[in-house]
Design a protein around this motif. Structure first.
Motif, PDB file in Angstrom:
ATOM      1  N   ALA A  59      50.727  47.830  38.281  1.00 47.81           N
ATOM      2  CA  ALA A  59      49.452  47.776  37.571  1.00 47.81           C
ATOM      3  C   ALA A  59      49.371  48.782  36.436  1.00 47.81           C
ATOM      4  N   LYS A 206      48.823  35.762  35.389  1.00 48.73           N
ATOM      5  CA  LYS A 206      48.778  36.541  36.625  1.00 48.73           C
ATOM      6  C   LYS A 206      47.352  37.032  36.861  1.00 48.73           C
ATOM      7  N   ALA A 208      44.940  39.325  39.647  1.00 49.92           N
ATOM      8  CA  ALA A 208      44.960  40.298  40.742  1.00 49.92           C
ATOM      9  C   ALA A 208      43.838  39.999  41.729  1.00 49.92           C
ATOM     10  N   THR A 250      46.280  43.925  44.409  1.00 47.06           N
ATOM     11  CA  THR A 250      46.154  45.163  43.640  1.00 47.06           C
ATOM     12  C   THR A 250      44.923  45.920  44.127  1.00 47.06           C
ATOM     13  N   MET A 255      42.578  47.763  38.954  1.00 48.20           N
ATOM     14  CA  MET A 255      42.428  46.482  38.262  1.00 48.20           C
ATOM     15  C   MET A 255      41.984  46.622  36.807  1.00 48.20           C
ATOM     16  N   ILE A 264      47.921  41.902  33.411  1.00 50.38           N
ATOM     17  CA  ILE A 264      47.344  40.767  34.123  1.00 50.38           C
ATOM     18  C   ILE A 264      46.390  40.042  33.179  1.00 50.38           C
ATOM     19  N   TYR A 267      41.257  39.570  37.002  1.00 54.32           N
ATOM     20  CA  TYR A 267      41.181  39.986  38.403  1.00 54.32           C
ATOM     21  C   TYR A 267      39.862  39.508  38.984  1.00 54.32           C
TER      22      TYR A 267
END
Length: 461
Positions: A59, A206, A208, A250, A255, A264, A267
């Protein structure tokens, strides 16, 4: 709060808060103990499943440093605070105070889900019901909190509702955890990069999630499937197709930094980390989870089943303190942001601005309606709501939805337990029913009496 709408996708009607339907699943909670020799890694494997590894490193591999971001967003004291307070915990919880009464040792994560627990302490709502409570202990992640709960360092905690299913049924060390009340309703969102305008834009990216067994993972995967996307949980660096989305666990404090450095696309998590993402990471809310699953529970209040059985009056009095705190929060949201933040008690390591945003900023602000983050404007919901009763219909529907939710590790246990069994076995209704009636019943929360203990679940995109 109106729960009489006819759901478009998923419905379940509960006729009673208790059921006798039990599968052949054998489960003995009375004598189960976690071995003293379990290592920290064992606890994390117990909580996160086989193959667990710390996801935080990924992260913060590039861009803004986590230290810098934490300082700017008011999170700098989080890790140090957790370590300091955790070191003050006694070797066993539920010890006797000077009066010989059981002490409430509360464990929590720094999310707004925990506001009733923290307000119960800060405003002396627990004391009003004869409960001596120590200062709540902050933990940075779910595995740390679960370790403290399982080893009896804390005896009252909030956990993700799906996580309690895994803790009770999903491991050979199954814990005797009982849900004794809902901590809140709604209070979570999907926060994304500013150039993402639709679910379809998440393809190939992606996202989280805070935990595999979380309402966030459930709702996210519902949304992905609804929009023709396939969730992946074990890509191991494989290239994703345009209609696939990789999910990674995560810790919530990491985040916003991950969003800010571009590692990412988004999230999904509890507040105030969505508010922090808006304020500090140029993020935007794609959808509030409470606008998809109407007034759902995220975190719930838990105790050990043995404690609930042996000290029913104590359990009911603790829940009464939480119910009183929920009532206060409903009418004092901005006051709570100051009370719980660094400006007053410091129970949250953030300042009041993101907490106040998380508690107040919702449907009276056209930005969320115009963007589509809120689409069910007739639901009469808030960004986060407070109602303590754990509707059996929700527990049953959540159990069903978990069967269709991708997770890492063995989830076969979900096929061995019936939703009716879980609603009867996981939840201890007596403490919350006693506490709610003391407070005036469902009408004290603007819920009609006939809808206060039964409802139909509404999931709608």
């Amino acid at each position: 709060m109106n729960d009489n709408d006819t759901p478009d996708e998923t419905t379940d009607t509960s006729s009673s808060p208790r059921h006798d339907s039990v599968t052949g699943h054998t489960h003995n909670h009375d004598q189960i103990e976690v071995p003293d020799e379990m290592s920290n890694h064992d606890f994390r494997a117990f909580v996160m499943g086989d193959g667990w590894q710390n996801p935080s490193d990924k992260a913060r591999t590039e861009g803004i440093s986590r230290r810098e971001f934490m300082r700017e967003s008011g999170l700098a004291g989080l890790t140090a605070g957790a370590a300091a307070t955790a070191g003050c915990l006694g070797s066993s919880s539920g010890g006797s105070g000077d009066s010989g009464t059981l002490t409430a040792d509360i464990g929590y994560l720094p999310i707004t889900d925990a506001a009733p627990l923290l307000t119960g302490y800060a405003n002396d709502h627990f004391a009003d019901h004869g409960i001596q409570a120590n200062e709540p202990t902050l933990f940075r992640g779910w595995s740390d909190l679960a370790e403290a709960f399982l080893s009896d360092q804390v005896n009252v905690a909030h956990f993700l509702m799906p996580m309690t299913l895994w803790m009770r049924y999903g491991n050979e060390l199954s814990a005797d955890v009982n849900v004794v009340a809902w901590d809140h309703t709604d209070g979570s969102a999907l926060t994304v990069q500013p150039d993402i305008d639709d679910w379809a834009d998440l393809g190939g990216g992606k996202i989280a999630v805070p935990f595999w067994y979380s309402i966030h993972n459930v709702v996210l995967q519902l949304g992905l499937r609804q929009h023709g996307l396939t969730p992946r949980t074990n890509t191991s660096g494989e290239e994703l197709a345009d209609d696939e989305v990789n999910l990674v666990v995560t810790p919530p404090p990491d985040m916003p930094a991950a969003l800010a450095n571009g590692s990412i696309e988004g999230y999904i998590v509890a507040e105030p980390f969505n508010a922090i993402g808006e304020l500090e990471a140029d993020g935007k809310i794609l959808r509030f989870t409470g606008d998809i699953w109407k007034q759902h529970a995220c975190c719930v209040i838990t105790m050990k089943e043995q404690l609930v059985n042996e000290r029913p009056d104590w359990a009911a009095n603790v829940v009464s303190g939480i119910v009183d705190a929920q009532q206060w929060l409903r009418g004092h949201r901005s006051d709570a942001a100051t009370l719980l933040s660094t400006d007053d008690t410091g129970l949250y390591p953030q300042g009041p601005e993101p907490i106040n945003r998380a508690l107040t900023l919702y449907d009276d602000h056209d930005q969320y309606i115009d963007s589509g983050a809120i689409q069910n404007t007739d639901w009469d919901s808030s960004r986060i709501g407070f109602y303590p009763y754990p509707y059996p219909s929700y527990t049953k529907e959540l159990t069903r939805q978990m069967r269709d939710t991708r997770v890492e590790g063995d989830s076969g246990f979900l096929e061995e337990i019936s939703p009716e069994f879980v609603a009867d076995d996981l939840v201890a209704y007596d403490p919350v029913e006693t506490a709610l009636e003391r407070a005036g019943g469902p009408p004290a929360f603007d819920v009609e009496e006939e809808n206060g203990y039964e409802r139909r679940e509404t999931i709608q995109f």
